[in-house]
Enzyme design. Structure first.
Site, PDB file in Angstrom:
ATOM      1  N   ARG A 175      -5.989  -6.232  -6.144  1.00 37.58           N
ATOM      2  CA  ARG A 175      -4.970  -6.266  -5.085  1.00 37.58           C
ATOM      3  C   ARG A 175      -5.419  -7.010  -3.817  1.00 37.58           C
ATOM      4  NH1 ARG A 175      -4.394  -3.622  -0.425  1.00 37.58           N
ATOM      5  NH2 ARG A 175      -2.308  -3.399   0.270  1.00 37.58           N
ATOM      6  N   LYS A 182      -2.925  13.321  -0.289  1.00 42.85           N
ATOM      7  CA  LYS A 182      -4.248  13.120  -0.141  1.00 42.85           C
ATOM      8  C   LYS A 182      -4.994  14.458  -0.146  1.00 42.85           C
ATOM      9  CE  LYS A 182      -6.484   9.515   0.461  1.00 42.85           C
ATOM     10  NZ  LYS A 182      -6.947   8.103   0.337  1.00 42.85           N
ATOM     11  N   GLU A 233      -4.350   1.025 -12.383  1.00 42.90           N
ATOM     12  CA  GLU A 233      -5.497   1.348 -11.955  1.00 42.90           C
ATOM     13  C   GLU A 233      -6.485   1.204 -12.889  1.00 42.90           C
ATOM     14  OE1 GLU A 233      -5.140   1.963  -8.685  1.00 42.90           O
ATOM     15  OE2 GLU A 233      -6.850   3.023  -7.902  1.00 42.90           O
ATOM     16  N   LYS A 247       6.973   9.437  -6.008  1.00 44.35           N
ATOM     17  CA  LYS A 247       7.861   8.412  -6.007  1.00 44.35           C
ATOM     18  C   LYS A 247       9.347   8.811  -6.111  1.00 44.35           C
ATOM     19  CE  LYS A 247       4.123   5.490  -7.828  1.00 44.35           C
ATOM     20  NZ  LYS A 247       3.635   4.708  -8.800  1.00 44.35           N
ATOM     21  N   LYS A 300      -2.965  10.467  -8.240  1.00 34.60           N
ATOM     22  CA  LYS A 300      -3.585   9.103  -7.724  1.00 34.60           C
ATOM     23  C   LYS A 300      -4.976   8.966  -8.220  1.00 34.60           C
ATOM     24  CE  LYS A 300      -3.598   7.152  -3.035  1.00 34.60           C
ATOM     25  NZ  LYS A 300      -4.800   6.649  -3.268  1.00 34.60           N
ATOM     26  N   SER A 324       0.595  -1.247  -0.137  1.00 37.72           N
ATOM     27  CA  SER A 324       0.064  -0.076  -0.112  1.00 37.72           C
ATOM     28  C   SER A 324       0.865   1.346  -0.006  1.00 37.72           C
ATOM     29  CB  SER A 324      -0.830  -0.068   1.011  1.00 37.72           C
ATOM     30  OG  SER A 324      -1.881   0.902   1.212  1.00 37.72           O
ATOM     31  N   GLU A 335       2.920  11.504  -9.847  1.00 37.83           N
ATOM     32  CA  GLU A 335       1.711  11.087 -10.578  1.00 37.83           C
ATOM     33  C   GLU A 335       0.281  11.313  -9.881  1.00 37.83           C
ATOM     34  OE1 GLU A 335       2.432   6.826 -10.693  1.00 37.83           O
ATOM     35  OE2 GLU A 335       4.424   7.204 -11.415  1.00 37.83           O
TER      36      GLU A 335
HETATM   37  S1  IVH Z   1       1.688   2.970  -6.677  1.00 39.15           S
HETATM   38  C1  IVH Z   1       3.760   0.300  -3.636  1.00 39.15           C
HETATM   39  N1  IVH Z   1       0.791   5.002  -8.130  1.00 39.15           N
HETATM   40  O1  IVH Z   1      -3.373   4.253  -4.524  1.00 39.15           O
HETATM   41  C2  IVH Z   1       3.025   1.450  -4.315  1.00 39.15           C
HETATM   42  N2  IVH Z   1      -0.841   3.587  -6.961  1.00 39.15           N
HETATM   43  O2  IVH Z   1      -3.614   4.328  -1.603  1.00 39.15           O
HETATM   44  C3  IVH Z   1       1.967   0.943  -5.211  1.00 39.15           C
HETATM   45  N3  IVH Z   1      -3.066   4.560  -6.950  1.00 39.15           N
HETATM   46  O3  IVH Z   1      -3.313   0.643  -3.991  1.00 39.15           O
HETATM   47  C4  IVH Z   1       0.830   1.746  -5.722  1.00 39.15           C
HETATM   48  N4  IVH Z   1      -2.642   5.895  -8.524  1.00 39.15           N
HETATM   49  O4  IVH Z   1      -4.648   1.422  -6.054  1.00 39.15           O
HETATM   50  C5  IVH Z   1       0.525   4.010  -7.189  1.00 39.15           C
HETATM   51  N5  IVH Z   1       0.034   6.496  -9.606  1.00 39.15           N
HETATM   52  C6  IVH Z   1      -0.486   5.741  -8.851  1.00 39.15           C
HETATM   53  C7  IVH Z   1      -1.693   5.387  -8.280  1.00 39.15           C
HETATM   54  C8  IVH Z   1      -1.715   4.468  -7.424  1.00 39.15           C
HETATM   55  C9  IVH Z   1      -3.659   5.379  -7.758  1.00 39.15           C
HETATM   56  C10 IVH Z   1      -3.671   3.694  -5.852  1.00 39.15           C
HETATM   57  C11 IVH Z   1      -3.041   2.089  -5.956  1.00 39.15           C
HETATM   58  C12 IVH Z   1      -2.871   1.967  -4.411  1.00 39.15           C
HETATM   59  C13 IVH Z   1      -3.524   2.990  -3.826  1.00 39.15           C
HETATM   60  C14 IVH Z   1      -2.923   3.471  -2.415  1.00 39.15           C
END
Ligand code: IVH
Length: 309
Positions: A57, A234, A94, A210, A36, A3, A34
Site C-alpha cells: 500500500r 479496533k 492482507e 462494509k 481485520k 485507509s 470481516e
Molecule cells: S478494507 C478502503 N478489509 O486494515 C478500505 N482492510 O486500518 C480498504 N485490513 O490498510 C481496506 N483486514 O491493510 C479491509 N478485511 C479487511 C481488512 C483490512 C485488514 C487492513 C488494511 C488496511 C488497514 C486499515
C-alpha cells in the site's frame, strides 16, 4: 488505496450507522463484517488470469514492488481459475504471518543472535521486503483477499458477491466473513470476536464493517482519507497479569538506558511474553514496580509489551 476510519466502541459504530442512513436517506442497506487481519495491505494485479504485479500500500498512491516475493506465497495464486475472468483484475488483501510461524521464526532468530521481531505484522513486513525471494519463501507468509481494485468487468452488485467471485477464482477469502442485517448484528459479531480472537492462528486487531451494496458505495463516496461505506472497529489492547522476576537495564544503540521487566512467561495476544518495557526511570518510579510484584501488561498494536499497572 485508501485507509479506513476507526471506531473503538458500540456508540461510535452506531454513529457510523447513523451517518450511512442519513447519506442513503433510507434504512434499506446491510453490512458485511470481516476480520481485520493484522498484516500488510497489498494490491495484486492479474492480467488475463496471470499474476503480473504485487505492490504494498505504501503511502496509498505509491507502494513498493514486491512481485517476486509475493509469488513465493502459497496462498497467492499465480494463475486465477474459473470462468469469465476479467482481462484486468486487481485484488486487495492482507499478507500476514501466522502466529505459529512467527514464534518459530523468533526462536530461531534468538538462537542465531539476531534481533527478534516485535510482532507478526513486523515480521511479515520484514519478510516481504527481503532481497532474496528464496528467503521470503521460507518465512511461510499467507494471504487473505478482502476487496477488488481496478477491474475490467467483474459486474457484481454487492461486496459479499464480489468476495464469492474472488473465492471462485481460487483466491483465499477469510471464512469468518459474515453478512449482518443491521448495526445491532454488527456490534454483536464484533463483540463475539473480541472474546474469540485468541483462538485464531493469525492476529486480528479489530473488525472491518462494509456497506454491502456497491451502488450504495458510489452514493456514499469517500473523504480524502477513507471511504464512507467502511469503518473499522479496533479492539482494545489485550491485557493480562504476570509476576516481575527481575528488572533489567537495557543499553540501547545510543547508550540510552531503559528499564525492562523480566516476567514469568505468559500468553498474550498469541505470543509468549517474557519481557515488558518500562520505558524510562520516571515511568518505573511512577508505576512503583518491584521484583515479585504482580503487574498488568498490555500489547498495543505494534508496540512491545508494556507494564501498565
Ligand atoms: S478494507 C478502503 N478489509 O486494515 C478500505 N482492510 O486500518 C480498504 N485490513 O490498510 C481496506 N483486514 O491493510 C479491509 N478485511 C479487511 C481488512 C483490512 C485488514 C487492513 C488494511 C488496511 C488497514 C486499515
Amino acid at each position: 488505496m485508501l485507509s479506513i476510519d476507526n471506531t473503538y466502541n458500540a456508540d461510535e459504530l452506531c454513529a457510523f450507522d447513523k451517518r450511512v442512513e442519513k447519506a442513503l436517506g433510507q434504512k434499506g442497506y446491510d453490512y458485511v463484517v470481516e476480520l481485520k487481519i493484522d498484516g500488510l495491505a497489498v494490491n495484486l494485479r492479474y492480467e488475463n488470469g496471470l499474476l503480473v504485479s504485487a505492490a504494498t500500500r505504501g503511502n496509498g498512491s505509491v507502494g513498493e514492488d514486491v512481485t517476486a516475493n509475493a509469488k513465493t506465497i502459497k496462498s497467492i495464486p499465480l494463475r486465477l481459475l474459473g470462468e469469465n475472468l476479467p482481462e484486468i483484475f486487481e485484488v486487495r488483501g492482507e499478507i500476514y504471518m501466522p502466529v505459529k510461524v512467527f514464534s518459530q521464526l523468533n526462536q530461531i532468530r534468538e538462537k542465531d543472535g539476531k534481533p527478534k521481531f516485535a510482532n507478526p505484522r513486523n515480521a511479515a513486513a520484514g519478510s516481504l521486503k527481503l532481497l532474496d525471494a528464496r528467503e521470503t519463501a521460507k518465512r511461510k507468509l499467507s494471504f487473505f483477499a478482502y476487496g477488488v481494485g481496478e477491474n475490467s468487468s467483474l459486474a457484481t452488485d454487492s461486496h459479499y458477491e464480489s468476495l464469492q467471485r474472488l473465492k471462485s477464482f481460487s483466491l483465499p477469502v477469510n471464512p469468518h466473513t459474515t453478512n449482518a442485517a443491521n448495526i445491532d448484528e454488527v456490534i454483536s459479531i464484533c463483540m463475539g470476536w473480541e472474546q474469540r480472537r485468541a483462538g485464531l492462528d493469525y492476529e486480528i486487531d479489530g473488525m472491518v464493517i462494509k456497506v454491502n451494496s456497491l451502488a450504495q458505495h458510489d452514493i456514499l463516496g469517500a473523504t480524502g482519507r477513507a471511504p464512507r461505506w467502511c469503518i473499522s472497529y479496533k479492539f482494545p489492547a489485550e491485557q493480562c497479569e504476570t509476576v516481575v522476576e527481575n528488572i533489567a537495564i537495557q543499553v540501547g544503540k545510543t547508550g540510552a538506558l531503559t528499564p525492562v521487566a523480566e516476567l514469568a512467561a505468559v500468553q498474550l495476544a498469541g505470543t509468549t511474553v517474557r519481557r515488558a518495557s518500562l520505558h524510562n526511570f520516571e515511568e518505573l518510579d511512577r508505576l512503583g514496580v518491584c521484583v515479585g510484584d504482580t503487574v498488568v501488561i498490555e500489547k498495543a498494536g505494534e508496540i512491545i509489551p508494556q507494564v501498565v499497572k
